[in-house]
Design an enzyme around this catalytic site. Structure first.
Site, short mmCIF file in Angstrom:
data_model
loop_
_atom_site.label_atom_id
_atom_site.label_comp_id
_atom_site.label_asym_id
_atom_site.label_seq_id
_atom_site.Cartn_x
_atom_site.Cartn_y
_atom_site.Cartn_z
N ASN A 9 0.94 -1.10 -0.03
CA ASN A 9 0.10 -0.12 -0.13
C ASN A 9 0.91 1.31 0.13
O ASN A 9 2.25 1.24 0.34
CB ASN A 9 -0.91 0.06 1.28
N GLY A 37 1.52 -1.23 3.64
CA GLY A 37 0.81 -2.21 3.51
C GLY A 37 1.43 -3.30 4.37
O GLY A 37 2.60 -3.52 4.51
N LYS A 38 0.43 -4.20 4.89
CA LYS A 38 1.10 -5.21 6.18
C LYS A 38 2.04 -6.38 5.34
O LYS A 38 2.95 -6.44 6.17
CB LYS A 38 -0.12 -5.88 6.68
N LEU A 217 1.56 -7.86 22.77
CA LEU A 217 0.55 -7.24 23.77
C LEU A 217 0.99 -5.83 23.94
O LEU A 217 1.07 -5.20 25.19
CB LEU A 217 0.89 -7.67 25.18
N GLY A 218 1.39 -4.81 22.98
CA GLY A 218 2.00 -3.61 22.95
C GLY A 218 3.28 -3.44 23.87
O GLY A 218 4.17 -4.29 23.79
N GLY A 221 5.01 -6.60 25.75
CA GLY A 221 5.77 -7.56 25.04
C GLY A 221 5.08 -8.47 24.06
O GLY A 221 3.92 -8.22 23.41
N ASP A 242 4.52 6.85 17.17
CA ASP A 242 3.66 6.32 15.99
C ASP A 242 3.63 4.89 15.92
O ASP A 242 4.81 4.14 15.67
CB ASP A 242 3.88 6.81 14.62
N ASP A 248 3.54 -5.44 12.52
CA ASP A 248 4.17 -5.90 11.22
C ASP A 248 5.55 -6.07 11.59
O ASP A 248 6.14 -7.13 10.93
CB ASP A 248 3.98 -5.02 10.26
N ALA A 278 10.17 0.53 16.36
CA ALA A 278 9.25 1.00 15.37
C ALA A 278 8.46 1.94 15.84
O ALA A 278 7.94 2.85 14.94
CB ALA A 278 8.70 -0.17 14.50
O1 RIB Z 1 -0.20 -2.53 9.72
C1 RIB Z 1 0.08 -1.12 8.98
C2 RIB Z 1 -0.36 -0.87 7.76
O2 RIB Z 1 -1.83 -1.19 7.84
C3 RIB Z 1 -0.21 0.15 6.95
O3 RIB Z 1 1.17 0.18 6.44
C4 RIB Z 1 -1.27 0.17 6.18
O4 RIB Z 1 -0.75 0.30 4.74
C5 RIB Z 1 -2.39 -0.90 6.59
O5 RIB Z 1 -2.41 -2.00 5.67
NA NA Z 2 6.39 3.93 13.47
#
Ligand code: RIB
Ligand code: NA
Length: 305
Positions: A9, A37-38, A217-218, A221, A242, A248, A278
């Site tokens: 994405n 995108g995942k 679990l954010g 962990g 963010d 991912d 991240a």
């Molecule tokens: O998991 C995050 C992703 O979810 C973003 O990069 C976005 O593209 C959505 O698909």
């Molecule tokens: Na980030």
């Protein structure tokens, strides 16, 4: 080698002090177009953690496609399995507030046209890993899982975003990755009571599905249930800027470590730290750490392994 079969994405990201209520307009920052995108996110996270990674996905015949693929290309992900299908590249409209909370609206575009047959027979084999998510047509994803499993590969499914999945669909999946909400949704869908902790929920899911289930679990962990053991690993304590793509990152790094032969606990420790790192930078892909940074945060030798 890791093959990621999944979504690619463009993320159209605006920051705002607080998320709008329905019908409300709020002022936003200057927008950014960031590759996301995942599927692509997990591919890049695995690559930055040191794996050899091939992406099977689809982008549209538009100007967004090149931007969507830029980080993967720069990172050295094999893009020979990326198709051009239809007019538009998938786009996620993302709003992030001052507390690092986000909302995402996803227009799938070319992702909806990905086919299981795009995973060429013979291109995946014993000892390889296939990494899957839920942003491409699920029947095609399952057919890709079947082909990879028959060829002897390890098949890992990240159930993000959550969709109700029937029990039979897990036949060709070796490992299931979820966040806390997805874990509870999956438990409810299977007629189980979500546990009062992540560990309880993954344990009942693992017992029910006879598969290893791992939940992120954010800030707490991650926890895995294998049917025999429960493994918990901590996150790094960070101030999140963010969180987009943090899950991912966990999935990609976990796959990378397992693919190189690490045990599950080691793979999870690396993945949880990478997910935390991240969160400390804006955007998804630009915020994914290199292996050296993960090793440094774990207090080990940056000259891995
Ligand atoms: O998991 C995050 C992703 O979810 C973003 O990069 C976005 O593209 C959505 O698909
Ligand atoms: Na980030």
């Amino acid at each position: 080698m890791i093959t990621v079969f999944g979504s690619i994405n463009i993320d159209l990201v605006s920051r705002t002090a607080r998320l709008p209520r329905p019908g409300e307009t709020v002022p936003g920052s200057e927008y950014k177009l960031i590759p996301g995108g995942k599927g692509a996110n997990q591919a890049l996270a695995a690559r930055r953690a040191g794996a050899t990674v091939r992406m099977i996905g689809a982008v549209g015949d538009d100007d967004m496609a090149a931007t969507a693929l830029a980080e993967l290309e720069a990172g050295g992900v094999d893009l020979s399995g990326v198709q051009r299908r239809g007019k538009t590249t998938g786009m996620a409209v993302i709003t992030v507030d001052d507390h690092a909370e986000n909302t995402i609206v996803l227009s799938p575009g070319a992702n909806a046209k990905l086919k299981a047959t795009d995973l060429q027979p013979g291109s995946i084999g014993a000892g390889d890993t296939l990494l899957l998510q839920m942003e491409t047509p699920f029947a095609e994803t399952l057919a890709a899982a079947r082909a990879a499993k028959a060829a002897g590969a390890r098949v890992v499914l990240s159930i993000a975003p959550f969709l109700p999945i029937e029990r039979e669909a897990f036949a060709d999946i070796d490992m299931i990755l979820v966040n806390e909400t997805e874990a509870a949704d999956l438990a409810r869908h299977l007629g189980l009571l979500p546990g009062s902790t992540g560990a309880e929920t993954v344990t009942s899911l693992a017992n029910e599905l006879k598969r290893t289930v791992i939940a992120t679990l954010g800030p707490d962990g991650a926890v895995a249930a294998t049917g025999e053991d429960t493994i918990s690993v901590p996150a790094l304590q960070v101030v999140p800027v963010d969180t987009t793509g943090a899950g991912d990152t966990f999935c990609g790094v976990l796959a990378a470590l397992l693919d190189e032969g690490a045990d599950l606990a080691t793979a999870m420790r690396h993945a949880a730290v990478a997910g935390s790192l991240a969160c400390t930078k804006p955007g998804a892909q630009p915020s994914f750490p290199l292996r050296e940074a993960i090793e440094l945060s774990l207090g080990g030798d940056p000259a891995f392994p």
